[in-house]
Scaffold this motif. Sequence first.
Motif, PDB file in Angstrom:
ATOM      1  N   LEU A 147       7.197  -1.931  -7.411  1.00 53.88           N
ATOM      2  CA  LEU A 147       8.320  -2.769  -7.810  1.00 53.88           C
ATOM      3  C   LEU A 147       7.969  -3.645  -9.002  1.00 53.88           C
ATOM      4  O   LEU A 147       8.790  -3.860  -9.903  1.00 53.88           O
ATOM      5  N   GLY A 148       6.724  -4.170  -9.021  1.00 52.58           N
ATOM      6  CA  GLY A 148       6.304  -4.987 -10.161  1.00 52.58           C
ATOM      7  C   GLY A 148       6.281  -4.198 -11.458  1.00 52.58           C
ATOM      8  O   GLY A 148       6.789  -4.656 -12.493  1.00 52.58           O
ATOM      9  N   VAL A 149       5.713  -3.000 -11.414  1.00 55.07           N
ATOM     10  CA  VAL A 149       5.640  -2.173 -12.629  1.00 55.07           C
ATOM     11  C   VAL A 149       7.042  -1.753 -13.061  1.00 55.07           C
ATOM     12  O   VAL A 149       7.388  -1.801 -14.247  1.00 55.07           O
ATOM     13  N   ALA A 150       7.870  -1.345 -12.109  1.00 52.18           N
ATOM     14  CA  ALA A 150       9.229  -0.914 -12.450  1.00 52.18           C
ATOM     15  C   ALA A 150      10.041  -2.063 -13.038  1.00 52.18           C
ATOM     16  O   ALA A 150      10.779  -1.887 -14.003  1.00 52.18           O
ATOM     17  N   THR A 151       9.859  -3.272 -12.477  1.00 56.99           N
ATOM     18  CA  THR A 151      10.565  -4.432 -13.010  1.00 56.99           C
ATOM     19  C   THR A 151      10.079  -4.762 -14.421  1.00 56.99           C
ATOM     20  O   THR A 151      10.880  -5.079 -15.304  1.00 56.99           O
ATOM     21  N   GLY A 152       8.771  -4.680 -14.655  1.00 56.51           N
ATOM     22  CA  GLY A 152       8.229  -4.950 -15.986  1.00 56.51           C
ATOM     23  C   GLY A 152       8.729  -3.961 -17.030  1.00 56.51           C
ATOM     24  O   GLY A 152       9.123  -4.351 -18.135  1.00 56.51           O
ATOM     25  N   VAL A 211       0.128  12.847   4.315  1.00 55.86           N
ATOM     26  CA  VAL A 211      -0.334  11.661   3.602  1.00 55.86           C
ATOM     27  C   VAL A 211       0.872  10.818   3.172  1.00 55.86           C
ATOM     28  O   VAL A 211       1.954  11.343   2.926  1.00 55.86           O
ATOM     29  N   TRP A 212       0.695   9.509   3.062  1.00 58.10           N
ATOM     30  CA  TRP A 212       1.803   8.594   2.807  1.00 58.10           C
ATOM     31  C   TRP A 212       2.519   8.891   1.504  1.00 58.10           C
ATOM     32  O   TRP A 212       3.720   8.726   1.387  1.00 58.10           O
ATOM     33  N   TYR A 213       1.799   9.320   0.463  1.00 52.58           N
ATOM     34  CA  TYR A 213       2.451   9.540  -0.819  1.00 52.58           C
ATOM     35  C   TYR A 213       3.214  10.863  -0.857  1.00 52.58           C
ATOM     36  O   TYR A 213       3.898  11.155  -1.833  1.00 52.58           O
ATOM     37  N   HIS A 214       3.129  11.657   0.198  1.00 50.26           N
ATOM     38  CA  HIS A 214       3.958  12.856   0.317  1.00 50.26           C
ATOM     39  C   HIS A 214       5.216  12.581   1.140  1.00 50.26           C
ATOM     40  O   HIS A 214       6.052  13.458   1.292  1.00 50.26           O
ATOM     41  N   LYS A 215       5.318  11.375   1.674  1.00 47.75           N
ATOM     42  CA  LYS A 215       6.492  10.998   2.458  1.00 47.75           C
ATOM     43  C   LYS A 215       7.459  10.215   1.578  1.00 47.75           C
ATOM     44  O   LYS A 215       7.183   9.936   0.414  1.00 47.75           O
ATOM     45  N   SER A 216       8.590   9.833   2.153  1.00 48.83           N
ATOM     46  CA  SER A 216       9.567   9.068   1.386  1.00 48.83           C
ATOM     47  C   SER A 216       9.051   7.642   1.139  1.00 48.83           C
ATOM     48  O   SER A 216       8.079   7.197   1.743  1.00 48.83           O
ATOM     49  N   TRP A 217       9.728   6.928   0.272  1.00 48.62           N
ATOM     50  CA  TRP A 217       9.275   5.613  -0.184  1.00 48.62           C
ATOM     51  C   TRP A 217       9.180   4.618   0.965  1.00 48.62           C
ATOM     52  O   TRP A 217       8.369   3.703   0.929  1.00 48.62           O
ATOM     53  N   THR A 218       9.977   4.782   2.004  1.00 50.32           N
ATOM     54  CA  THR A 218       9.957   3.835   3.115  1.00 50.32           C
ATOM     55  C   THR A 218       8.649   3.901   3.899  1.00 50.32           C
ATOM     56  O   THR A 218       8.321   2.951   4.612  1.00 50.32           O
ATOM     57  N   TYR A 219       7.910   4.996   3.798  1.00 49.03           N
ATOM     58  CA  TYR A 219       6.645   5.135   4.522  1.00 49.03           C
ATOM     59  C   TYR A 219       5.442   4.642   3.707  1.00 49.03           C
ATOM     60  O   TYR A 219       4.325   4.674   4.193  1.00 49.03           O
ATOM     61  N   TRP A 220       5.646   4.234   2.446  1.00 47.34           N
ATOM     62  CA  TRP A 220       4.536   3.777   1.616  1.00 47.34           C
ATOM     63  C   TRP A 220       4.002   2.451   2.153  1.00 47.34           C
ATOM     64  O   TRP A 220       4.746   1.652   2.728  1.00 47.34           O
ATOM     65  N   PRO A 221       2.710   2.165   1.939  1.00 50.79           N
ATOM     66  CA  PRO A 221       2.158   0.859   2.341  1.00 50.79           C
ATOM     67  C   PRO A 221       2.818  -0.277   1.548  1.00 50.79           C
ATOM     68  O   PRO A 221       3.276  -0.084   0.423  1.00 50.79           O
ATOM     69  N   GLY A 222       2.829  -1.464   2.137  1.00 50.72           N
ATOM     70  CA  GLY A 222       3.490  -2.608   1.516  1.00 50.72           C
ATOM     71  C   GLY A 222       2.910  -2.971   0.159  1.00 50.72           C
ATOM     72  O   GLY A 222       3.646  -3.314  -0.768  1.00 50.72           O
ATOM     73  N   ALA A 223       1.581  -2.911   0.010  1.00 48.45           N
ATOM     74  CA  ALA A 223       0.954  -3.273  -1.267  1.00 48.45           C
ATOM     75  C   ALA A 223       1.371  -2.303  -2.370  1.00 48.45           C
ATOM     76  O   ALA A 223       1.635  -2.717  -3.519  1.00 48.45           O
ATOM     77  N   VAL A 224       1.448  -1.024  -2.050  1.00 48.57           N
ATOM     78  CA  VAL A 224       1.839  -0.029  -3.053  1.00 48.57           C
ATOM     79  C   VAL A 224       3.304  -0.219  -3.429  1.00 48.57           C
ATOM     80  O   VAL A 224       3.675  -0.107  -4.603  1.00 48.57           O
ATOM     81  N   LYS A 225       4.142  -0.542  -2.439  1.00 51.15           N
ATOM     82  CA  LYS A 225       5.554  -0.812  -2.733  1.00 51.15           C
ATOM     83  C   LYS A 225       5.685  -2.003  -3.675  1.00 51.15           C
ATOM     84  O   LYS A 225       6.451  -1.972  -4.642  1.00 51.15           O
ATOM     85  N   ALA A 226       4.924  -3.057  -3.396  1.00 50.15           N
ATOM     86  CA  ALA A 226       4.992  -4.261  -4.235  1.00 50.15           C
ATOM     87  C   ALA A 226       4.521  -3.959  -5.658  1.00 50.15           C
ATOM     88  O   ALA A 226       5.151  -4.395  -6.634  1.00 50.15           O
ATOM     89  N   ALA A 227       3.423  -3.202  -5.785  1.00 44.63           N
ATOM     90  CA  ALA A 227       2.920  -2.848  -7.119  1.00 44.63           C
ATOM     91  C   ALA A 227       3.941  -1.995  -7.866  1.00 44.63           C
ATOM     92  O   ALA A 227       4.193  -2.199  -9.062  1.00 44.63           O
TER      93      ALA A 227
END
Length: 197
Positions: free
Chosen positions: A105-110, A87-103
């Motif tokens: 990054l938004g939460v981490a930036t906030g 499953v994608w969430y068991h892989k490294s961050w580069t394999y995550w879907p684009g929407a999840v990466k964006a979310a």
Amino acid sequence: MNEKMTPEDLEKFIHRELRALPPRKAPAGFETRLQAAVGARLALRTQSAEQLEQLVHRELRSLPLRKAPSTLESRVLAAIEHQATVVWYHKSWTYWPGAVKAAFLGVATGVSGAAIAAFYLVTQGADSSALTAAAGERFAGVAALFHVIRWIATYTSDTIASIPPLWLYGGLAFVAALYATFFGLGAAAYRTLYRNN
């Protein structure tokens, strides 16, 4: 031969039997091959580095190729197939879907921005009680949850403090004995059920 021989007697018996065997003869041509090997070894000492490198390279290239184990291909294909099913969430961050990466990054930036802003306000002399009141209004649910957790921790510590130490240590020893028994039974069950198969 005596059935009740000591190890020393057995060693002496084996030594006598081995000495009674006839001497082995060298295979035909062994002496000439040995002389050729000794001559080649002496010739290696007089060779230059390039000649030695060429000799070693030639000898290594003449070795036969190693065959891969018969199960290698099936194991590699099984590993590739298993990797595809992870499953994608068991892989490294580069394999995550684009929407999840964006979310993310938004939460981490906030969170980072809020931490930096709070640090800046505290270092500039802002009233800490006003900051606490403002944060308390926004995080009233978190504060309530914190109070519940603090009450549970206080109740648990008071309850444990009211238990006599002998009972507490006896209970801990009993739980440890149960754990050790369960572990031993599990090991025995594994050895009898799975290891023999």
